[in-house]
Design a protein around this motif. Structure first.
Motif: not given
Length: 263
Positions: A102, A104, A120, A191
């Motif tokens: 992912a 972030s 994601d 995640l």
């Protein structure tokens, strides 16, 4: 004061652009560019490229903001807003082609995270939150699962890249396995936190997280009705725990009793 919704909108826009870059570069092939805490804790050239893109886009939109990133030098803030960036959370998964990694991006005002997105890359799911504005998955509100007895809880965890610490963590996990429904190791802390937030797991525990691993995901957990906290881990680093608020204290007690924390 900066509008938190505006910060989130920018974060999502930049995360999606970074995800497109990461996806394109993954198709072209991935090479390890460096290692961090151990020979198995890798950084790819795509991590560097994604973070550079994120920095460029954020500072183009908000040139007075600061940035704290996993792969680059910190940039001080003069606006009061600092961005906390993990360009690829789950780099080993990314390296191997495991579809669980992912982007972030979180925004802080002072020491408080006020907006964040965990995107994601392979599924396209966007977990988002603003302080006091709730948590969402692709725009739909999400909440943590209802609290169930400890023996019915599904727990997500992760392991250190330091061999000695992994051995201690494995012993703690073995003890926890006898007290919960089951344990999963998925490979992306950001995640993992969001999975607790949206009810895909009952709890999360992992040692060795950094600020960029948990800034956005931690806010998503809080805004979805969960709690997270830090304890000294058995390996000497930060241990992060998260669960629905109503079951948090007994989960912490179980984690401590199984040997995850420093004595």
């Amino acid at each position: 004061m900066t509008d938190h919704a505006d910060l989130l909108e920018l974060a999502v826009e930049v995360a999606r652009e970074a995800a497109a870059l990461v996806t394109e570069r993954r198709r072209a092939g991935v090479e390890v560019a460096d290692t961090k805490t151990s020979p198995t804790d890798v950084v790819t050239e795509v991590d560097h490229a994604a973070e550079e893109l994120i920095r460029d886009r954020l500072l183009a939109a908000r040139p007075d903001d600061g940035i704290v990133g996993e792969e680059g030098d910190d940039t001080p803030s003069t606006s009061g807003v600092t961005w906390v960036v993990d360009p690829i959370d789950g780099t080993v998964n990314f390296l191997y082609g495991i579809p669980q990694y992912a982007i972030s991006i979180a925004a802080k005002e002072g020491d408080e995270v006020v907006a964040g997105v965990v995107l994601d890359v392979t599924k396209g799911e966007a977990f988002t939150a603003t302080r006091g504005g709730g948590a969402h998955l692709d725009g739909r509100p999400v909440r943590v699962r209802d609290v169930v007895p400890l023996e019915h809880r599904l727990v997500i965890t992760g392991f250190s890249y330091q061999r000695e610490t992994r051995v201690k963590q494995a012993a703690a996990i073995a003890r926890l396995l006898g007290r919960v429904r089951d344990v999963r190791r998925l490979g992306s802390a950001a995640l993992d936190l969001c999975y607790v937030a949206c009810g895909r797991a009952d709890a999360y525990v992992e040692e060795g997280l950094n600020e960029w691993d948990l800034a956005a995901g931690g806010l998503v957990v809080e805004e979805a009705g969960g709690r997270w906290a830090q304890r000294p881990g058995v390996g000497g680093k930060r241990l992060v725990l998260a669960s629905p608020a109503g079951g948090f204290d007994d989960f912490v007690a179980a984690v401590e009793g199984c040997g995850f924390t420093a004595s």
